[in-house]
Design an enzyme around this catalytic site. Sequence first.
Site, short mmCIF file in Angstrom:
data_model
loop_
_atom_site.label_atom_id
_atom_site.label_comp_id
_atom_site.label_asym_id
_atom_site.label_seq_id
_atom_site.Cartn_x
_atom_site.Cartn_y
_atom_site.Cartn_z
CB SER A 91 -8.01 3.73 2.93
OG SER A 91 -7.10 3.18 3.88
CE LYS A 134 -3.86 2.03 2.65
NZ LYS A 134 -4.74 1.83 3.82
CB SER A 147 -8.23 0.90 5.84
OG SER A 147 -8.88 2.15 5.92
#
Length: 301
Positions: free
Chosen positions: A170, A93, A194
């Site tokens: 997210s 990420k 997330s």
Amino acid sequence: MPWNPSCSTEWAEMVEPAWSSIADLARMIGRKEVSPVEVVRAYLERIAALDRTLRAYITVCADTALAAARSAEGELAAGRVAGPLHGVPIGVKDLFETKGLRTTAGSRILADYVPAKDATAVERLRLAGAIILGKLNMHEFAYGAEGWNETFGDARNPWDAQVPRISGGSSSGSGVAVAAGLCPGALGSDTGGSIRIPSALCGITGLKPTYGRVSRAGVIPLAWSMDHVGPMARTAADCALVLQAIAGHDPADETTSTLPLPDYTTSLTGEVKGLRVGLLRGFFVDFCLPDVVAAVDGAAK
């Protein structure tokens, strides 16, 4: 049969070993049944073919990933194995700092930010032998559950890629990349869902570890008191392998636990006798479709 996240004929064309689990890849690489270079190339080919639509990646590290794969292949030929993830590519990420590689946190504000060192979790992945395949898309600064991103494009749910359905956020790119076979596993972060939301929406396995189990040093924060770092993969066994590599105390993060690190892989017996599971009702059931409620109830039983 390899696991296929789309009914489209374009997606039905499997590229092996892109659909192998992390555990199987590590085993095959260790036995020299497949080379790390072949594995990385397989993923890069899928990314080139599919990611223009899916937008799972912000930055693809093709050259450095191939160089690392060649190095891993050479080490293996010399009888040296770095660790349990030797030669296995992993996506990260894009709020995890990566040495010499831009880290945007999904924002144009940090579009040119290039850290001088790796986040601890990334460093530990490398020490375990993993190859960083690229930096994954996300909701800007991790502040959202949908996975929308105006700067780098919305990460599109691969189960119906021709329709712009949300992937969850997210850690949207992490969920999409794992589900679509663009990497076998990924790092995500979870403050209010997330990791869990994109894992659920993309049909993969995601784990939000206990607070303090994994270092957050070098991870751009959303809320220090609530942020967690964890693995996302297609199986619980793969999540256990990644968690084993990244967990443990880190002097650079004062909140990390000093308790001994268990062997997570030995807990994968399938035995659930005596296990206590919390089932959320109230708000969750009130707004659910009946077939969703039935599916959750069936799984709980």
